[in-house]
Design a protein around this motif. Structure first.
Motif, mmCIF file in Angstrom:
data_model
loop_
_atom_site.group_PDB
_atom_site.id
_atom_site.type_symbol
_atom_site.label_atom_id
_atom_site.label_comp_id
_atom_site.label_asym_id
_atom_site.label_seq_id
_atom_site.Cartn_x
_atom_site.Cartn_y
_atom_site.Cartn_z
ATOM 1 N N LYS A 112 15.013 -5.758 -6.240
ATOM 2 C CA LYS A 112 13.921 -4.944 -5.712
ATOM 3 C C LYS A 112 12.619 -5.333 -6.419
ATOM 4 C CE LYS A 112 14.343 -0.298 -3.920
ATOM 5 N NZ LYS A 112 15.065 0.954 -4.060
ATOM 6 N N PHE A 113 11.548 -5.394 -5.699
ATOM 7 C CA PHE A 113 10.196 -5.709 -6.188
ATOM 8 C C PHE A 113 9.992 -7.179 -6.546
ATOM 9 C CE2 PHE A 113 11.050 -1.251 -7.673
ATOM 10 C CZ PHE A 113 10.390 -0.648 -6.625
ATOM 11 N N GLU A 114 11.031 -7.996 -6.372
ATOM 12 C CA GLU A 114 10.850 -9.424 -6.603
ATOM 13 C C GLU A 114 10.050 -10.005 -5.424
ATOM 14 O OE1 GLU A 114 13.972 -12.775 -8.028
ATOM 15 O OE2 GLU A 114 14.815 -10.785 -7.731
ATOM 16 N N VAL A 115 9.331 -11.080 -5.677
ATOM 17 C CA VAL A 115 8.552 -11.699 -4.596
ATOM 18 C C VAL A 115 9.515 -12.318 -3.583
ATOM 19 C CG1 VAL A 115 6.812 -13.465 -4.038
ATOM 20 C CG2 VAL A 115 6.692 -12.194 -6.207
ATOM 21 N N LEU A 116 9.277 -12.027 -2.306
ATOM 22 C CA LEU A 116 10.178 -12.541 -1.273
ATOM 23 C C LEU A 116 9.910 -14.022 -1.002
ATOM 24 C CD1 LEU A 116 10.006 -9.606 1.311
ATOM 25 C CD2 LEU A 116 11.814 -10.079 -0.353
ATOM 26 N N PRO A 117 10.945 -14.799 -0.847
ATOM 27 C CA PRO A 117 10.726 -16.219 -0.568
ATOM 28 C C PRO A 117 10.281 -16.422 0.879
ATOM 29 C CG PRO A 117 13.061 -15.709 -0.504
ATOM 30 C CD PRO A 117 12.364 -14.439 -0.861
ATOM 31 N N GLU A 118 9.711 -17.565 1.147
ATOM 32 C CA GLU A 118 9.313 -17.860 2.522
ATOM 33 C C GLU A 118 10.567 -18.301 3.283
ATOM 34 O OE1 GLU A 118 6.672 -21.062 4.959
ATOM 35 O OE2 GLU A 118 6.441 -20.999 2.764
ATOM 36 N N VAL A 119 10.790 -17.695 4.442
ATOM 37 C CA VAL A 119 11.966 -18.082 5.233
ATOM 38 C C VAL A 119 11.547 -19.174 6.202
ATOM 39 C CG1 VAL A 119 13.712 -17.278 6.865
ATOM 40 C CG2 VAL A 119 12.971 -15.781 5.018
ATOM 41 N N LYS A 120 12.236 -20.327 6.090
ATOM 42 C CA LYS A 120 11.817 -21.476 6.928
ATOM 43 C C LYS A 120 12.554 -21.486 8.261
ATOM 44 C CE LYS A 120 9.939 -24.341 3.351
ATOM 45 N NZ LYS A 120 10.581 -24.106 2.046
ATOM 46 N N LYS A 121 13.769 -20.906 8.262
ATOM 47 C CA LYS A 121 14.558 -20.999 9.482
ATOM 48 C C LYS A 121 15.166 -19.638 9.832
ATOM 49 C CE LYS A 121 18.275 -23.749 11.240
ATOM 50 N NZ LYS A 121 19.570 -24.043 10.694
ATOM 51 N N TYR A 122 14.884 -19.184 11.021
ATOM 52 C CA TYR A 122 15.501 -17.948 11.519
ATOM 53 C C TYR A 122 16.573 -18.306 12.534
ATOM 54 C CZ TYR A 122 11.795 -15.296 9.252
ATOM 55 O OH TYR A 122 10.954 -14.735 8.324
ATOM 56 N N PRO A 123 17.566 -17.416 12.826
ATOM 57 C CA PRO A 123 17.767 -16.143 12.150
ATOM 58 C C PRO A 123 18.281 -16.299 10.726
ATOM 59 C CG PRO A 123 19.376 -16.454 13.960
ATOM 60 C CD PRO A 123 18.542 -17.666 13.898
ATOM 61 N N VAL A 124 18.095 -15.218 9.982
ATOM 62 C CA VAL A 124 18.595 -15.138 8.622
ATOM 63 C C VAL A 124 19.186 -13.724 8.475
ATOM 64 C CG1 VAL A 124 16.509 -14.267 7.500
ATOM 65 C CG2 VAL A 124 17.958 -15.863 6.282
ATOM 66 N N VAL A 125 20.178 -13.581 7.624
ATOM 67 C CA VAL A 125 20.812 -12.273 7.489
ATOM 68 C C VAL A 125 20.378 -11.621 6.180
ATOM 69 C CG1 VAL A 125 23.011 -11.017 7.530
ATOM 70 C CG2 VAL A 125 22.786 -13.169 8.789
ATOM 71 N N VAL A 126 19.983 -10.368 6.269
ATOM 72 C CA VAL A 126 19.581 -9.614 5.086
ATOM 73 C C VAL A 126 20.602 -8.499 4.888
ATOM 74 C CG1 VAL A 126 17.824 -8.031 4.181
ATOM 75 C CG2 VAL A 126 17.121 -10.123 5.337
ATOM 76 N N LYS A 127 21.170 -8.409 3.690
ATOM 77 C CA LYS A 127 22.140 -7.320 3.447
ATOM 78 C C LYS A 127 22.125 -6.856 2.007
ATOM 79 C CE LYS A 127 25.643 -10.496 4.670
ATOM 80 N NZ LYS A 127 27.001 -10.986 4.888
ATOM 81 N N PRO A 128 22.451 -5.575 1.785
ATOM 82 C CA PRO A 128 22.552 -5.090 0.411
ATOM 83 C C PRO A 128 23.691 -5.833 -0.291
ATOM 84 C CG PRO A 128 22.734 -3.274 2.009
ATOM 85 C CD PRO A 128 22.811 -4.544 2.769
ATOM 86 N N VAL A 129 23.581 -6.030 -1.594
ATOM 87 C CA VAL A 129 24.631 -6.738 -2.331
ATOM 88 C C VAL A 129 25.939 -5.945 -2.323
ATOM 89 C CG1 VAL A 129 25.341 -7.379 -4.685
ATOM 90 C CG2 VAL A 129 23.202 -8.221 -3.766
ATOM 91 N N SER A 130 25.838 -4.621 -2.503
ATOM 92 C CA SER A 130 27.049 -3.806 -2.579
ATOM 93 C C SER A 130 27.037 -2.718 -1.515
ATOM 94 C CB SER A 130 27.165 -3.135 -3.947
ATOM 95 O OG SER A 130 27.145 -4.094 -4.958
ATOM 96 N N GLN A 131 27.563 -3.024 -0.359
ATOM 97 C CA GLN A 131 27.649 -2.034 0.708
ATOM 98 C C GLN A 131 28.812 -2.403 1.602
ATOM 99 O OE1 GLN A 131 27.096 0.588 2.468
ATOM 100 N NE2 GLN A 131 25.866 1.552 0.892
ATOM 101 N N GLY A 132 29.073 -1.606 2.607
ATOM 102 C CA GLY A 132 30.100 -1.923 3.583
ATOM 103 C C GLY A 132 29.730 -1.326 4.920
ATOM 104 N N SER A 133 30.611 -1.511 5.911
ATOM 105 C CA SER A 133 30.412 -0.947 7.247
ATOM 106 C C SER A 133 29.138 -1.409 7.940
ATOM 107 C CB SER A 133 30.431 0.601 7.200
ATOM 108 O OG SER A 133 31.736 1.057 6.920
ATOM 109 N N THR A 134 28.634 -2.572 7.531
ATOM 110 C CA THR A 134 27.404 -3.146 8.086
ATOM 111 C C THR A 134 26.178 -2.262 7.839
ATOM 112 O OG1 THR A 134 28.864 -3.978 9.865
ATOM 113 C CG2 THR A 134 26.575 -4.556 10.058
#
Ligand SMILES: Nc1ncnc2c1ncn2[C@@H]1O[C@H](COP(=O)(O)OP(=O)(O)O)[C@@H](O)[C@H]1O
Ligand SMILES: [Mg+2]
Length: 289
Positions: A112-134
């Motif tokens: 959290k609060f880290e600078v986000l990298p530039e995404v060069k290719k979409y789609p990309v998946v974003v997910k919490p490190v520790s979660q379930g059930s999508t």
């Protein structure tokens, strides 16, 4: 033991209720314990012989409740502290997959609060490190959706992963006592296997055995059995994967307490090898004896 305080509480209640009903059908003396802050007192009061853990997510599938049960000296079903905590963390899991030469999508872990990298290719998946059930997972298709997806993921965790999107067939492999069950192909009605597809009846189809090549089928089962060993799982685990158009099998994650609801995958895979729901529950209980 079911319910709990995670964002998967409702799913755990569904899993736990199904398991409770199975025990009642089998005339087993059983009580349901909703896992709240008084759980240790409840366990002592009920004088239970073994705990059937039907929790999902935080405080249930992450090793914490297992640690508490170890300290209390109460035998419990399924995976232990290490398997649960290592599997719950998608960053640590993926590092282990790589070390074991198990193909997993490329990723970057962000705090959290880290600078986000530039995404060069979409789609990309974003997910919490520790979660379930999508929960908190977004398939981001363009730059304008990116920050909202990141915000959503950080609602559930202090860390998230940014992962390479894999187009293909979604499959899952359940492992019962070290042996892979038939591979299930999942066909969600919507765009991907999201929360609704997972738990609303009729919103996804399970095809057993999966319609993939023999080679991919074998690789998927081998990966799942290897992960069961490497993560030191006990009784059950379920590995989620995607088979791409080039027949490559990509591993997304390992689940140590797979769902036991009516739309869940494990009961379906077990049914394919002759276990009805009650015998599956009893088989899982063996791990606590
Ligand atoms: N890298 C990916 N490429 C394509 N789809 C993905 C990817 N990661 C996740 N998904 C989709 O999101 C769902 C949930 O992701 P998963 O990593 O299994 O997390 P969860 O712990 O929430 O089940 C998957 O079942 C799949 O449909
Ligand atoms: Mg999953």
């Amino acid at each position: 033991m079911y319910g709990g305080r995670s964002s998967e509480r409702d799913i755990s209640i569904a899993s736990g209720t199904a398991v409770l009903n199975a025990f009642k059908k089998l005339s087993v003396n059983v009580c349901g314990i909703d896992v709240d802050r008084n759980v240790a007192e409840k366990i002592k009061k009920e004088k239970i012989d073994i705990a059937y853990v039907a929790l999902h997510g935080r405080f249930g599938e992450d090793g914490t409740i297992q640690g508490m049960l170890e300290i209390l000296g109460v035998p419990y079903t399924g995976c232990g502290v290490f398997a649960c905590s290592a599997s719950m963390n998608k960053d640590t899991s993926k590092k282990l997959f790589q070390y074991e030469n198990i193909l997993t999508p490329e990723w970057k872990t962000l705090k959290k609060f880290e600078v986000l990298p530039e995404v060069k290719k979409y789609p990309v998946v974003v997910k919490p490190v520790s979660q379930g059930s999508t929960i908190g997972v977004t398939i981001v298709k363009k730059t304008s959706q990116f920050t909202d997806a990141v915000r959503e993921a950080f609602k559930y965790d202090k860390e998230m992963i940014l992962e390479q999107f894999i187009r293909g067939k979604e499959i899952t492999v359940n492992v019962l006592y070290g042996n892979a069950l038939p591979v299930i192909e999942i066909v969600p009605k919507g765009e991907f296997y999201d929360f609704k597809s997972k738990y609303q009846e009729g919103c996804s189809k399970h095809i057993i055995p999966a319609g993939i090549s023999n080679k991919a089928y074998k690789t998927a089962q081998n990966y799942a059995e290897k992960i069961y060993k490497v993560f030191k799982c006990k009784a059950i685990s379920r590995v989620d994967m995607i088979v791409d158009n080039g027949d490559n099998v990509w591993v997304l994650e390992n689940n140590t307490i797979p769902g036991m609801t009516i739309t869940s995958l494990l009961p379906d895979a077990a049914k394919a090898v002759g276990y009805d729901f009650e015998s599956l529950v009893l088989k899982i209980v063996e791990s606590a004896l």
